[in-house]
Design a protein around this motif. Structure first.
Motif, PDB file in Angstrom:
ATOM      1  N   LEU A  59      42.229  29.902  50.368  1.00 16.60           N
ATOM      2  CA  LEU A  59      41.033  30.105  49.539  1.00 16.60           C
ATOM      3  C   LEU A  59      41.401  30.116  48.063  1.00 16.60           C
ATOM      4  N   LYS A  60      42.491  30.817  47.740  1.00 13.80           N
ATOM      5  CA  LYS A  60      42.897  30.893  46.333  1.00 13.80           C
ATOM      6  C   LYS A  60      43.256  29.501  45.807  1.00 13.80           C
ATOM      7  N   GLY A  61      43.964  28.731  46.624  1.00 14.75           N
ATOM      8  CA  GLY A  61      44.368  27.374  46.219  1.00 14.75           C
ATOM      9  C   GLY A  61      43.152  26.510  45.941  1.00 14.75           C
ATOM     10  N   MET A  62      42.138  26.660  46.786  1.00 17.28           N
ATOM     11  CA  MET A  62      40.916  25.867  46.642  1.00 17.28           C
ATOM     12  C   MET A  62      40.209  26.180  45.318  1.00 17.28           C
ATOM     13  N   LEU A  63      40.093  27.468  45.028  1.00 21.05           N
ATOM     14  CA  LEU A  63      39.281  27.888  43.886  1.00 21.05           C
ATOM     15  C   LEU A  63      40.014  27.754  42.553  1.00 21.05           C
ATOM     16  N   PHE A  64      41.290  28.164  42.535  1.00 21.64           N
ATOM     17  CA  PHE A  64      41.993  28.254  41.259  1.00 21.64           C
ATOM     18  C   PHE A  64      42.683  26.953  40.841  1.00 21.64           C
ATOM     19  N   GLY A  65      42.395  25.879  41.529  1.00 20.34           N
ATOM     20  CA  GLY A  65      42.892  24.584  41.059  1.00 20.34           C
ATOM     21  C   GLY A  65      41.880  24.017  40.075  1.00 20.34           C
ATOM     22  N   ARG A  66      41.494  22.787  40.342  1.00 24.77           N
ATOM     23  CA  ARG A  66      40.557  22.081  39.454  1.00 24.77           C
ATOM     24  C   ARG A  66      39.232  22.841  39.237  1.00 24.77           C
ATOM     25  N   PRO A  67      38.626  23.431  40.293  1.00 22.60           N
ATOM     26  CA  PRO A  67      37.290  24.016  40.093  1.00 22.60           C
ATOM     27  C   PRO A  67      37.231  25.031  38.961  1.00 22.60           C
ATOM     28  N   VAL A  68      38.161  25.973  38.916  1.00 20.29           N
ATOM     29  CA  VAL A  68      38.117  26.993  37.873  1.00 20.29           C
ATOM     30  C   VAL A  68      38.453  26.379  36.508  1.00 20.29           C
ATOM     31  N   THR A 203      33.462  45.731  45.043  1.00 18.91           N
ATOM     32  CA  THR A 203      33.970  44.525  44.379  1.00 18.91           C
ATOM     33  C   THR A 203      35.228  44.081  45.116  1.00 18.91           C
ATOM     34  N   VAL A 204      35.278  42.790  45.418  1.00 18.72           N
ATOM     35  CA  VAL A 204      36.503  42.213  45.968  1.00 18.72           C
ATOM     36  C   VAL A 204      37.155  41.449  44.815  1.00 18.72           C
ATOM     37  N   ILE A 205      38.371  41.847  44.433  1.00 14.07           N
ATOM     38  CA  ILE A 205      39.036  41.234  43.280  1.00 14.07           C
ATOM     39  C   ILE A 205      40.139  40.306  43.765  1.00 14.07           C
ATOM     40  N   CYS A 206      40.133  39.114  43.213  1.00 16.76           N
ATOM     41  CA  CYS A 206      41.132  38.127  43.594  1.00 16.76           C
ATOM     42  C   CYS A 206      41.885  37.739  42.322  1.00 16.76           C
ATOM     43  N   GLN A 207      43.101  38.233  42.180  1.00 21.64           N
ATOM     44  CA  GLN A 207      43.900  37.902  40.993  1.00 21.64           C
ATOM     45  C   GLN A 207      44.661  36.616  41.295  1.00 21.64           C
ATOM     46  N   HIS A 208      44.822  35.802  40.269  1.00 18.74           N
ATOM     47  CA  HIS A 208      45.562  34.557  40.489  1.00 18.74           C
ATOM     48  C   HIS A 208      46.819  34.546  39.634  1.00 18.74           C
ATOM     49  N   GLN A 209      47.948  34.511  40.258  1.00 17.30           N
ATOM     50  CA  GLN A 209      49.263  34.369  39.610  1.00 17.30           C
ATOM     51  C   GLN A 209      49.563  35.424  38.557  1.00 17.30           C
ATOM     52  N   VAL A 210      48.864  35.410  37.427  1.00 19.61           N
ATOM     53  CA  VAL A 210      49.162  36.397  36.381  1.00 19.61           C
ATOM     54  C   VAL A 210      48.465  37.712  36.739  1.00 19.61           C
ATOM     55  N   GLY A 211      49.278  38.765  36.903  1.00 19.19           N
ATOM     56  CA  GLY A 211      48.709  40.060  37.262  1.00 19.19           C
ATOM     57  C   GLY A 211      48.133  40.762  36.049  1.00 19.19           C
ATOM     58  N   GLY A 212      47.780  42.023  36.240  1.00 18.68           N
ATOM     59  CA  GLY A 212      47.222  42.800  35.137  1.00 18.68           C
ATOM     60  C   GLY A 212      46.352  43.941  35.628  1.00 18.68           C
ATOM     61  N   LEU A 213      45.862  43.816  36.864  1.00 19.66           N
ATOM     62  CA  LEU A 213      44.964  44.860  37.375  1.00 19.66           C
ATOM     63  C   LEU A 213      45.739  46.162  37.598  1.00 19.66           C
ATOM     64  N   GLU A 214      45.172  47.257  37.119  1.00 22.32           N
ATOM     65  CA  GLU A 214      45.750  48.588  37.348  1.00 22.32           C
ATOM     66  C   GLU A 214      44.634  49.522  37.798  1.00 22.32           C
ATOM     67  N   VAL A 215      44.966  50.419  38.736  1.00 19.28           N
ATOM     68  CA  VAL A 215      43.968  51.395  39.189  1.00 19.28           C
ATOM     69  C   VAL A 215      44.492  52.798  38.919  1.00 19.28           C
ATOM     70  N   LEU A 216      43.568  53.706  38.672  1.00 22.06           N
ATOM     71  CA  LEU A 216      43.985  55.073  38.332  1.00 22.06           C
ATOM     72  C   LEU A 216      44.016  55.937  39.592  1.00 22.06           C
ATOM     73  N   SER A 217      45.159  56.596  39.823  1.00 23.09           N
ATOM     74  CA  SER A 217      45.268  57.461  41.006  1.00 23.09           C
ATOM     75  C   SER A 217      44.614  58.805  40.704  1.00 23.09           C
ATOM     76  N   SER A 228      48.748  39.384  45.007  1.00 24.34           N
ATOM     77  CA  SER A 228      49.498  39.013  46.208  1.00 24.34           C
ATOM     78  C   SER A 228      48.794  37.822  46.825  1.00 24.34           C
ATOM     79  N   LEU A 229      49.610  36.848  47.247  1.00 28.15           N
ATOM     80  CA  LEU A 229      49.045  35.577  47.691  1.00 28.15           C
ATOM     81  C   LEU A 229      48.166  35.774  48.932  1.00 28.15           C
ATOM     82  N   ASP A 230      48.541  36.750  49.772  1.00 31.75           N
ATOM     83  CA  ASP A 230      47.839  36.835  51.058  1.00 31.75           C
ATOM     84  C   ASP A 230      46.793  37.958  51.111  1.00 31.75           C
TER      85      ASP A 230
END
Ligand SMILES: O=C(O)CCC(=O)C(=O)O
Ligand SMILES: [Fe+2]
Length: 329
Positions: A59-68, A203-217, A228-230
């Motif tokens: 799914l990530k490959g499909m979306l984050f190639g040409r379409p995005v 919210t379902v978050i899908c990060q692509h390659q470059v990370g950055g998301l942080e959550v507060l414990s 993560s790819l999977d």
């Protein structure tokens, strides 16, 4: 905001296996086991990684190639066609002066699980409608909606509210937000999006390659969520906090881009929000002497309009929370 930069690199959010699971398996031992992990993760972290095995990279490959890339290579005038009569539901970007203080551009496909709706979005932006984009956004939208609904069902079941599942799903609208981040202007803190909670249900978050998301414990540590790819990251928002009478606290998160050689970061967010006119209120089954009512009924769109009035962070607690003194009366 008072959330200091305390980082804990030892901590990770839980990973829960969802491969091969779908709504038809509700009640099976595998479903029940995933459900108990989901509820424990949401109560402790407000989020988890849903592991999807081979489906996620496809799914990530499909979306984050040409379409995005096609989407963000468009000119501003085209992107501005993505409008909404409600705040935050169309194009948002730093190209609009005084609107958003980050190197950030983002568009939202309403009802991305529905092909006609995706095609309507695409026809506004590309004369030929971009069938490749439509196919990718729709396929991702369908999968994300299925995951979102499984999570909704698992939460309702764990709280003894399963009889509301169909009504709950019918009361929601779903959208896919695609975002491109540039190098953060705030190079000292590398903050690309400030700490916030999402107002919606899930919210379902899908990060692509470059990370950055942080959550507060709960202990006040920022936890890095590695892309993560999977897996897809699931976080709950304020509306679920209202529905569960405060049993599920919304997940506080932010985006901090510390290393980014390409200069760009892409993410896709699939979120569910109450439809126009829907009033969210705590389930009566979750209100009793030990758990006094924490929120008054809340018209979700009115809340969004209230949030949109200033740049300071607003909260559902401030908008429709019941004060402690009131609950004792
Ligand atoms: O891009 C991300 O990873 C998260 C963005 C986010 O939290 C938001 O848009 O609400
Ligand atoms: Fe968010």
């Amino acid at each position: 905001m008072g959330f200091e930069d305390q980082k804990n690199d030892q901590l990770q959010i839980p990973k829960i296996r969802f491969e091969g699971l779908d709504l038809s398996q509700a009640g099976s031992p595998r479903w029940d086991s995933a459900r108990s992990h989901v509820i424990a993760a949401l109560q402790t972290y407000g989020c988890f990684d849903a592991v999807y095995g081979v489906t996620a990279p496809e799914l990530k490959g499909m979306l984050f190639g040409r379409p995005v890339l096609d989407l963000f290579e468009l000119g501003l005038q085209e992107k501005l066609q993505n409008t909404s009569d409600k705040p935050f539901l169309g194009y948002i970007g730093n190209s609009l002066p005084n609107v958003f203080p980050y190197q950030y551009e983002s568009l939202r496909v309403v009802d991305a699980h529905n092909l006609e709706s995706v095609e309507k979005f695409a026809r506004l932006l590309w004369p030929g409608g971009n069938p490749n984009f439509c196919n990718a956004a729709w396929t991702v939208g369908k999968h994300m909606r299925e995951l979102e609904q499984m999570v909704e069902k698992m939460i309702l079941e764990s709280m003894g509210l399963e009889k509301y599942f169909v009504r709950q799903v019918e009361s929601l609208e779903y959208g896919l937000r695609l975002t491109e981040y540039g190098i953060p202007s705030d190079q000292e803190n590398k903050l690309a999006m400030r700490s916030h909670v999402d107002p919606n249900m899930v919210t379902v978050i899908c990060q692509h390659q470059v990370g950055g998301l942080e959550v507060l414990s709960k202990d006040g540590d920022w936890i890095t969520v590695e892309p993560s790819l999977d897996a897809f990251t699931v976080v709950t928002g304020e509306a679920f906090g209202v529905l569960t009478n405060g049993r599920l606290e919304p997940c506080r998160h932010r985006v901090k881009i510390t290393s980014n050689e390409s200069g760009k970061r892409y993410s896709a967010l699939f979120s569910s929000r109450p439809k126009d006119g829907v009033v969210v209120h705590p389930a009566e089954e979750l209100i009793d002497e030990a758990h006094p009512q924490q929120y008054r009924p809340c018209n979700y769109n009115e809340y969004l309009r209230y949030v949109a009035t200033t740049k300071e962070e607003k909260s559902m607690k401030a908008f429709c929370g019941v004060a402690k003194e009131e609950t004792r009366a």
